[in-house]
Design a protein around this motif. Structure first.
Motif, short mmCIF file in Angstrom:
data_model
loop_
_atom_site.label_atom_id
_atom_site.label_comp_id
_atom_site.label_asym_id
_atom_site.label_seq_id
_atom_site.Cartn_x
_atom_site.Cartn_y
_atom_site.Cartn_z
N VAL A 272 0.83 -1.20 0.00
CA VAL A 272 0.00 0.00 0.00
C VAL A 272 0.86 1.25 0.00
N TYR A 273 0.24 2.35 -0.37
CA TYR A 273 0.78 3.68 -0.08
C TYR A 273 0.06 4.11 1.19
N PRO A 274 0.73 4.08 2.35
CA PRO A 274 0.04 4.25 3.63
C PRO A 274 -0.50 5.64 3.87
N GLY A 275 -1.62 5.69 4.59
CA GLY A 275 -2.27 6.96 4.87
C GLY A 275 -1.42 7.91 5.69
N PHE A 276 -0.65 7.37 6.65
CA PHE A 276 0.14 8.27 7.49
C PHE A 276 1.20 9.00 6.68
N LEU A 277 1.71 8.36 5.63
CA LEU A 277 2.70 9.01 4.78
C LEU A 277 2.05 10.06 3.89
N GLN A 278 0.84 9.75 3.42
CA GLN A 278 0.10 10.74 2.64
C GLN A 278 -0.21 11.96 3.49
N LEU A 279 -0.61 11.72 4.73
CA LEU A 279 -0.94 12.83 5.62
C LEU A 279 0.26 13.73 5.84
N ASN A 280 1.43 13.11 5.95
CA ASN A 280 2.66 13.88 6.07
C ASN A 280 2.82 14.82 4.88
N GLY A 281 2.51 14.30 3.69
CA GLY A 281 2.60 15.12 2.48
C GLY A 281 1.57 16.22 2.45
N PHE A 282 0.31 15.89 2.82
CA PHE A 282 -0.75 16.90 2.82
C PHE A 282 -0.39 18.07 3.73
N ILE A 283 0.04 17.75 4.95
CA ILE A 283 0.30 18.80 5.94
C ILE A 283 1.51 19.64 5.58
N SER A 284 2.55 19.01 5.05
CA SER A 284 3.77 19.75 4.76
C SER A 284 3.59 20.79 3.66
N MET A 285 2.59 20.60 2.80
CA MET A 285 2.36 21.57 1.73
C MET A 285 1.90 22.92 2.29
N ASN A 286 1.25 22.88 3.47
CA ASN A 286 0.80 24.13 4.10
C ASN A 286 1.09 24.05 5.60
N LEU A 287 2.33 23.73 5.95
CA LEU A 287 2.69 23.49 7.34
C LEU A 287 2.41 24.69 8.23
N ASP A 288 2.78 25.87 7.78
CA ASP A 288 2.58 27.07 8.61
C ASP A 288 1.11 27.28 8.94
N ARG A 289 0.25 27.05 7.95
CA ARG A 289 -1.18 27.25 8.17
C ARG A 289 -1.71 26.28 9.22
N HIS A 290 -1.26 25.02 9.16
CA HIS A 290 -1.74 24.02 10.12
C HIS A 290 -1.21 24.31 11.54
N VAL A 291 0.04 24.76 11.63
CA VAL A 291 0.59 25.11 12.94
C VAL A 291 -0.20 26.26 13.54
#
Length: 441
Positions: A272-291
């Protein structure tokens, strides 16, 4: 959804990282389990400092401790599949109960029907629409707003894709060809007269499925297909996330993002392409906004601003809920759509048979794009019109929504007020038997 939404990894997430191996998923599970004692202590502490009998509860220190505990719990939690939460809708000014029923099922997908319990029959049957949700990391509930927008006027069905880690290895593999087969089988199960709406990533397999059905003169071909923000031809106005696949190639994805599901999940040992790795990618694209969003959550918890806290919870309960993707499906899609550009080049095949969009004659076509879409650039979805040349001009529509990004194409206020009415009008015109008969001739 384009590769950024379709489980894509921003370069800074894994730049220079070694290839993944099977133990990575196991280590993730071990790390998550190791936090359980800390989570239990944190939950108990939160309850203690929210107890009205505790004199510290109403102090700044007490509120801060409770807020910090919730923040820790939310950032270490594994978020499960969200509920649809759709119990009723308004039909012709009348509040109408809605029952969600599964009407078709295979290992990797369920077809859900939002059955409206009408109190009185409609003068004309409501158009039936199959919404093909993206299988791209997030669950189909991400399209909750899309479903709600069409329920008052349409009989709505949606694809509810399965989390690959929950599908036993004995159920077999699932790739892009299987995805196309699923769409065709769903249309057969639903019968003639359907309208298909593909949101983002499914645009390519939907065009492929309709092309295959038209080539076979299948009587269950839909009356129309609406493609929204889809990566039909990512060579047009490519975005940064589109370029990621071309730069790294399929071998990089195979070695860096594919791993095996660990025990005790039902899909143990599935690639699989695991969800936790995808989530890492999603968040890093807008890390400042999520923080910043989580800083605001802490402040609002301390201040007791319940409305803003609830909005944060609702958004992140959905956003942080991710699922694993079957490796063969993910890799084949990345290779076919984002690296080889097989569909616009006329090189795409399904089960060894060429996919030829010029065979489409009976299906009306509408494409929708967002002016500020940074995932599927302007023109990528519109490219479908250049492929489906046999569809008469009067049965093809292209619309660009001003002032919206990728998510605004299928959700939000402008989607409901400006895009939905145009899609409804398009589907109504596509249902005109005279127009359909003329196209067939």
């Amino acid at each position: 959804m384009a590769i950024g939404e379709f489980g894509g990894l921003p370069p800074r997430v894994v730049e220079g990282s070694p290839a993944l191996t099977t133990p990575m998923y196991w280590m993730y599970e071990l790390a998550h389990a190791s936090l359980n004692p800390a989570r239990a202590v944190t939950d108990a502490t939160k309850i203690l400092f929210q107890n009205p009998l505790n004199p510290w509860t109403h102090t700044e220190i007490g509120k801060s401790i409770a807020a910090a505990c919730e923040l820790f719990e939310r950032t270490t939690r594994r978020y499960g599949k969200p509920e649809w939460g759709i119990t009723d809708t308004e039909v012709n000014g009348v509040r109408t109960p809605v029952e969600i029923r599964c009407v078709w099922e295979k290992p990797f997908c369920r077809l859900l029907h939002f059955d409206r319990a009408l109190t009185r029959p409609l003068r004309m049957p409501a158009p039936r629409v199959l919404i093909v949700a993206p299988m791209s990391g997030h669950y189909a509930t991400l399209l909750r707003g899309t479903v709600e927008a069409f329920l008052p006027t349409h009989d709505v069905y949606i694809t509810d894709w399965s989390d690959a880690r929950m599908v036993p290895l004995a159920a077999g593999r699932f790739d892009l060809d299987d995805y196309i087969d699923y769409i065709i089988e769903m249309l057969h199960a639903l019968g003639p007269g359907m309208h298909v709406m593909a949101v983002c990533q499914p645009s390519v397999p939907v065009v492929a499925a309709v092309s295959v059905m038209e080539a076979a003169r299948d009587p269950f071909v839909p009356q129309s297909m609406t493609l929204m923000g889809g990566p039909i031809d990512t060579r047009r106005n490519p975005t940064a996330v589109n370029n990621l696949a071309a730069e790294r190639g399929i071998d990089w994805f195979r070695s860096h993002v594919i791993t095996k599901v660990p025990f005790p999940h039902p899909g143990v040992m599935r690639d699989v392409y695991p969800g936790f790795l995808q989530l890492n990618g999603f968040i890093s694209m807008n890390l400042d906004r999520h923080v910043d969003a989580h800083k605001d959550l802490f402040s609002n918890l301390v201040k007791g601003d319940g409305d803003l806290v609830d909005k944060h919870r609702d958004f992140y309960d959905e956003y942080l809920a991710v699922m694993d993707l079957a490796a063969e499906y993910y890799l084949q899609t990345v290779d076919t759509v984002f690296i080889k550009h097989a569909l616009p080049k006329g090189e795409m095949t399904h089960r060894g048979t060429p996919v030829d969009p010029t065979k489409i004659t009976r299906v009306a076509l509408m494409t929708v794009e967002g002016e500020n879409d940074d995932i599927s650039g302007l023109g990528q979805t519109e490219a479908t019109h250049g492929l489906c040349t046999a569809i008469p001009a009067h049965r093809r529509v292209h619309y660009v929504q001003k002032g919206v990004g990728h998510y605004g194409v299928f959700n939000g206020s402008r989607f409901k007020s400006e895009i939905v009415p145009r899609i409804c009008d398009f589907m109504a015109s596509a249902s005109d038997p005279k127009a359909a008969r003329a196209a067939a001739e």
